[in-house]
Design a protein around this motif. Structure first.
Motif, PDB file in Angstrom:
ATOM      1  N   TYR A 144       0.845  -1.267   0.229  1.00 38.09           N
ATOM      2  CA  TYR A 144       0.082  -0.055   0.143  1.00 38.09           C
ATOM      3  C   TYR A 144       0.866   1.256  -0.116  1.00 38.09           C
ATOM      4  CZ  TYR A 144      -3.766   3.190   1.544  1.00 38.09           C
ATOM      5  OH  TYR A 144      -4.646   4.298   1.403  1.00 38.09           O
ATOM      6  N   HIS A 145       1.838   1.139   0.786  1.00 35.69           N
ATOM      7  CA  HIS A 145       2.741   2.341   0.758  1.00 35.69           C
ATOM      8  C   HIS A 145       3.369   2.677  -0.438  1.00 35.69           C
ATOM      9  CE1 HIS A 145       6.569   4.586   2.325  1.00 35.69           C
ATOM     10  NE2 HIS A 145       5.744   5.318   2.793  1.00 35.69           N
ATOM     11  N   ARG A 146       4.165   1.637  -0.996  1.00 30.44           N
ATOM     12  CA  ARG A 146       4.572   1.529  -2.358  1.00 30.44           C
ATOM     13  C   ARG A 146       3.670   2.398  -3.458  1.00 30.44           C
ATOM     14  NH1 ARG A 146       6.858  -3.475  -1.131  1.00 30.44           N
ATOM     15  NH2 ARG A 146       5.270  -4.427  -2.206  1.00 30.44           N
ATOM     16  N   ASP A 205       4.053   5.981  -5.347  1.00 31.41           N
ATOM     17  CA  ASP A 205       4.223   5.662  -6.856  1.00 31.41           C
ATOM     18  C   ASP A 205       2.920   6.731  -7.381  1.00 31.41           C
ATOM     19  OD1 ASP A 205       6.057   4.054  -7.022  1.00 31.41           O
ATOM     20  OD2 ASP A 205       4.775   2.365  -7.510  1.00 31.41           O
ATOM     21  N   CYS A 206       1.780   7.087  -6.608  1.00 32.34           N
ATOM     22  CA  CYS A 206       0.668   7.863  -7.192  1.00 32.34           C
ATOM     23  C   CYS A 206       0.582   9.389  -6.616  1.00 32.34           C
ATOM     24  CB  CYS A 206      -0.573   7.123  -6.424  1.00 32.34           C
ATOM     25  SG  CYS A 206      -1.008   5.569  -7.360  1.00 32.34           S
ATOM     26  N   GLU A 207       1.789   9.516  -5.921  1.00 28.53           N
ATOM     27  CA  GLU A 207       2.156  10.982  -5.477  1.00 28.53           C
ATOM     28  C   GLU A 207       2.016  11.893  -6.691  1.00 28.53           C
ATOM     29  OE1 GLU A 207       5.447  12.326  -3.275  1.00 28.53           O
ATOM     30  OE2 GLU A 207       4.925  10.819  -1.734  1.00 28.53           O
ATOM     31  N   ILE A 208       1.508  12.974  -6.249  1.00 30.92           N
ATOM     32  CA  ILE A 208       1.422  14.170  -7.531  1.00 30.92           C
ATOM     33  C   ILE A 208       2.883  14.739  -7.718  1.00 30.92           C
ATOM     34  CG2 ILE A 208       0.179  16.102  -8.021  1.00 30.92           C
ATOM     35  CD1 ILE A 208      -2.066  15.123  -6.667  1.00 30.92           C
ATOM     36  N   LYS A 209       3.383  14.932  -8.756  1.00 31.00           N
ATOM     37  CA  LYS A 209       4.484  15.466  -8.713  1.00 31.00           C
ATOM     38  C   LYS A 209       4.374  17.083  -8.875  1.00 31.00           C
ATOM     39  CE  LYS A 209       6.453  11.354  -9.039  1.00 31.00           C
ATOM     40  NZ  LYS A 209       6.426  10.813  -8.038  1.00 31.00           N
ATOM     41  N   PRO A 210       5.235  17.719  -8.576  1.00 26.66           N
ATOM     42  CA  PRO A 210       5.339  19.061  -8.872  1.00 26.66           C
ATOM     43  C   PRO A 210       5.105  19.458 -10.293  1.00 26.66           C
ATOM     44  CG  PRO A 210       7.302  18.539  -7.350  1.00 26.66           C
ATOM     45  CD  PRO A 210       6.624  17.249  -7.890  1.00 26.66           C
TER      46      PRO A 210
END
Length: 56
Positions: free
Chosen positions: A32-34, A38-43
């Motif tokens: 879940y953490h990985r 991976d889905c984090e919004i990039k700047p």
């Protein structure tokens, strides 16, 4: 990190928390953490979703 979270939620054993978490989400806390990372919004990317006309 999962160990600290499991303790804060009242689990004495990490394995018990991991089994319960997997039952709730279908994946282990590590997976879940990985996936979350991976889905984090990039700047510089848009966070807005296009909404079809007439849906409001």
């Amino acid at each position: 990190m999962a160990k600290e979270i499991s303790y804060l939620l009242g689990y004495n054993e990490l394995s018990a928390f991991t089994r319960t978490f997997k039952r709730w989400t279908g994946q282990t806390p590590a997976a879940y953490h990985r996936n979350f990372i991976d889905c984090e919004i990039k700047p510089g990317t848009s966070t807005q979703k296009k909404v079809p006309k007439g849906t409001f």
